[in-house]
Design an enzyme around this catalytic site. Sequence first.
Site, PDB file in Angstrom:
ATOM      1  N   ASP A  52      39.766  20.694  -6.360  1.00 24.29           N
ATOM      2  CA  ASP A  52      38.903  20.934  -5.202  1.00 24.29           C
ATOM      3  C   ASP A  52      39.700  21.688  -4.134  1.00 24.29           C
ATOM      4  O   ASP A  52      40.896  21.918  -4.290  1.00 24.29           O
ATOM      5  CB  ASP A  52      38.353  19.616  -4.631  1.00 24.29           C
ATOM      6  CG  ASP A  52      39.444  18.622  -4.323  1.00 24.29           C
ATOM      7  OD1 ASP A  52      40.578  19.045  -4.042  1.00 24.29           O
ATOM      8  OD2 ASP A  52      39.174  17.404  -4.349  1.00 24.29           O
ATOM      9  N   ASP A  54      40.484  21.921   0.110  1.00 24.66           N
ATOM     10  CA  ASP A  54      40.354  21.276   1.418  1.00 24.66           C
ATOM     11  C   ASP A  54      40.555  22.342   2.489  1.00 24.66           C
ATOM     12  O   ASP A  54      41.352  23.266   2.302  1.00 24.66           O
ATOM     13  CB  ASP A  54      41.431  20.191   1.586  1.00 24.66           C
ATOM     14  CG  ASP A  54      41.394  19.186   0.454  1.00 24.66           C
ATOM     15  OD1 ASP A  54      40.396  18.468   0.337  1.00 24.66           O
ATOM     16  OD2 ASP A  54      42.362  19.139  -0.344  1.00 24.66           O
ATOM     17  N   ASP A 128      52.106  15.310   3.890  1.00 23.63           N
ATOM     18  CA  ASP A 128      53.108  14.547   3.151  1.00 23.63           C
ATOM     19  C   ASP A 128      54.249  15.411   2.608  1.00 23.63           C
ATOM     20  O   ASP A 128      55.388  15.310   3.044  1.00 23.63           O
ATOM     21  CB  ASP A 128      52.461  13.682   2.058  1.00 23.63           C
ATOM     22  CG  ASP A 128      51.444  14.417   1.202  1.00 23.63           C
ATOM     23  OD1 ASP A 128      51.261  15.635   1.387  1.00 23.63           O
ATOM     24  OD2 ASP A 128      50.817  13.777   0.333  1.00 23.63           O
TER      25      ASP A 128
HETATM   26  P1  ATP Z   1      44.699  16.757  -5.182  1.00 27.15           P
HETATM   27  O1  ATP Z   1      43.422  17.027  -4.418  1.00 27.15           O
HETATM   28  O2  ATP Z   1      45.052  17.755  -6.217  1.00 27.15           O
HETATM   29  O3  ATP Z   1      44.820  15.360  -5.649  1.00 27.15           O
HETATM   30  P2  ATP Z   1      45.836  17.204  -2.603  1.00 27.15           P
HETATM   31  O4  ATP Z   1      47.249  17.531  -2.177  1.00 27.15           O
HETATM   32  O5  ATP Z   1      44.813  18.227  -2.266  1.00 27.15           O
HETATM   33  O6  ATP Z   1      45.902  16.893  -4.124  1.00 27.15           O
HETATM   34  P3  ATP Z   1      44.225  15.398  -1.085  1.00 27.15           P
HETATM   35  O7  ATP Z   1      44.214  13.910  -1.165  1.00 27.15           O
HETATM   36  O8  ATP Z   1      43.041  16.175  -1.447  1.00 27.15           O
HETATM   37  O9  ATP Z   1      45.480  15.820  -1.957  1.00 27.15           O
HETATM   38  O10 ATP Z   1      44.685  15.760   0.396  1.00 27.15           O
HETATM   39  C1  ATP Z   1      44.657  17.059   0.931  1.00 27.15           C
HETATM   40  C2  ATP Z   1      45.885  17.293   1.786  1.00 27.15           C
HETATM   41  O11 ATP Z   1      45.909  16.359   2.859  1.00 27.15           O
HETATM   42  C3  ATP Z   1      47.206  17.082   1.073  1.00 27.15           C
HETATM   43  O12 ATP Z   1      47.607  18.223   0.377  1.00 27.15           O
HETATM   44  C4  ATP Z   1      48.130  16.764   2.205  1.00 27.15           C
HETATM   45  O13 ATP Z   1      48.505  17.929   2.900  1.00 27.15           O
HETATM   46  C5  ATP Z   1      47.243  15.941   3.109  1.00 27.15           C
HETATM   47  N1  ATP Z   1      47.352  14.504   2.784  1.00 27.15           N
HETATM   48  C6  ATP Z   1      46.577  13.787   1.960  1.00 27.15           C
HETATM   49  N2  ATP Z   1      46.954  12.508   1.903  1.00 27.15           N
HETATM   50  C7  ATP Z   1      48.006  12.404   2.717  1.00 27.15           C
HETATM   51  C8  ATP Z   1      48.842  11.334   3.113  1.00 27.15           C
HETATM   52  N3  ATP Z   1      48.661  10.104   2.629  1.00 27.15           N
HETATM   53  N4  ATP Z   1      49.830  11.592   3.998  1.00 27.15           N
HETATM   54  C9  ATP Z   1      50.007  12.826   4.515  1.00 27.15           C
HETATM   55  N5  ATP Z   1      49.263  13.871   4.179  1.00 27.15           N
HETATM   56  C10 ATP Z   1      48.276  13.683   3.302  1.00 27.15           C
HETATM   57 MG    MG Z   2      42.625  18.002  -2.554  1.00 24.66          MG
END
Ligand code: ATP
Ligand code: MG
Length: 491
Positions: A52, A54, A128
């Site tokens: 997805d 963001d 993160d």
């Molecule tokens: P995926 O969607 O592939 O699992 P993602 O990195 O996009 O990985 P998401 O949970 O969709 O993870 O979160 C989007 C973004 O928000 C992350 O890339 C990160 O920058 C931030 N983020 C998400 N969770 C956290 C957290 N617990 N602490 C700090 N930043 C976070």
């Molecule tokens: Mg994501």
Amino acid sequence: MQTLRASKCGLSTSRLPSSILDVIDSLTKAGYEAYIVGGGVRDLMLGLSPKDFDAVTDATPSQIKEVFGRRCKIIGRRFELAHVYSGRELIEVATFRAPPKKAVTSATGMILRDNNWGSIDQDFVRRDFSINAMYYQPRKGQVLDFCNAMADIQCKTLRLLGDPVLRFEEDPVRMLRTLRFAAKLNFSIAPEILDVFTPEMTQLLRDVSPHRLYDESQKLFTMGHLHQVLPMLIDFGIWKQLFADIPPQITPFIERAAKNTDQRIQIGKTINPAFFYAVLLWKPFLERCDFYLSKGVVAVEARAQAGMDVLKRQATRTIIPRFAETFVREVWEMQSRLLNPKPQQIEALSVHARFRAGFDFLLLREKSGDETTQGMGEWWESYQNLSADEKERTIHQYNRQRTRKRRKSAEVAEAPESVVSDATEIEPLVRESESRSNRRSRNRTQSGSGGRDRTVMKNGAESGVDTDHPILKRKRVQRDLAQVTFGPIQP
Ligand code: ATP
Ligand code: MG
């Protein structure tokens, strides 16, 4: 901060779905800054297909709402976010965050509220990992890299932004995210993270809500690299925090199921994440069944009680939603039906809504060396491919063998279930009401004692399950199972 050319990072608008471009364009047109951030940018740069996208913007949630109107819903308390629907897709749109002004944290330093809006250069430090903190403006063809993330992408390293101890204390779920990304991306974990990733640190996960941990466990199960992440969960001490009673050991059954899950994802098949919970909890379930059987509880009742007990205990770590719990119990219940089917019910069983999941489970058990399946996994596998005539002959043959076996055996297997041996219809796999109010009121009428709830025993004695036993206190919502569609039964 360095500004990179998107084309040099392997990024181009042609690889983006129209939904994310629509969100970025609408916000830009309304006068706001808007970027794609997080996993979408990271995965594209690594040549993977993002699950997805963001977005992040300087518009506040209420301003985002003004731009998208009814297509936008504001969610979250700890982290207020906008969900924007674009076509059939849902895009998560966050507002740039600043460090919390007045820290709303728990005793262990966990951030409980974080809704202070800020600027982009305040926002990146709140993320993160460096590789998750790249901001892509597709129309400008630019990537803003504030923390040398590009270098980490190139040397395949997971680096937390800031002090790892503090970042784990602020949000212990980042420990799970570390293992998830390391397994999914095949990245190494930076030494400064490894230094602090201790068993004491993983204890902090006890403070995280079991709902959030369930969501995270689902992400672990469905990322397509479950097989790689399982040993990491054990090595880093996370397993014990996530799973209440599951021994930290990857049995051949768990291993086979994990590989099977990954393969299904790779070829684009649907998976039901609750299926893997059924696999993980199978051993504790069998042990609990044995416990009830040893107390003289009849088999069908022992299975129902054991199922509820095991799920109840797991709920202290990850709260499995009710419909998923029912699915898990049905898959388990299917095991005994498939192992010893009544001949006249075989065809009905093979078209039962839970057959596919139950059969997959049985076959995985069998293929991982579980001899208690008595070859019935293969039997059902071939049964499904037979013509109507062949099926009839096979059932006939099965019936003869079964009768012979039953005659030989003094102890008739699963005798109490044979009461309905003439029925061609399948009994409900899980009796929601039976295990709750009905049974309670029936027992009250039978015993008249009112003080204790009874579990049916072979000798008619009480099992000693108190009415205030937590299992009996859980509220159960009646669900129409026909309305719930699960992955493994879809073609
Ligand atoms: P995926 O969607 O592939 O699992 P993602 O990195 O996009 O990985 P998401 O949970 O969709 O993870 O979160 C989007 C973004 O928000 C992350 O890339 C990160 O920058 C931030 N983020 C998400 N969770 C956290 C957290 N617990 N602490 C700090 N930043 C976070
Ligand atoms: Mg994501």
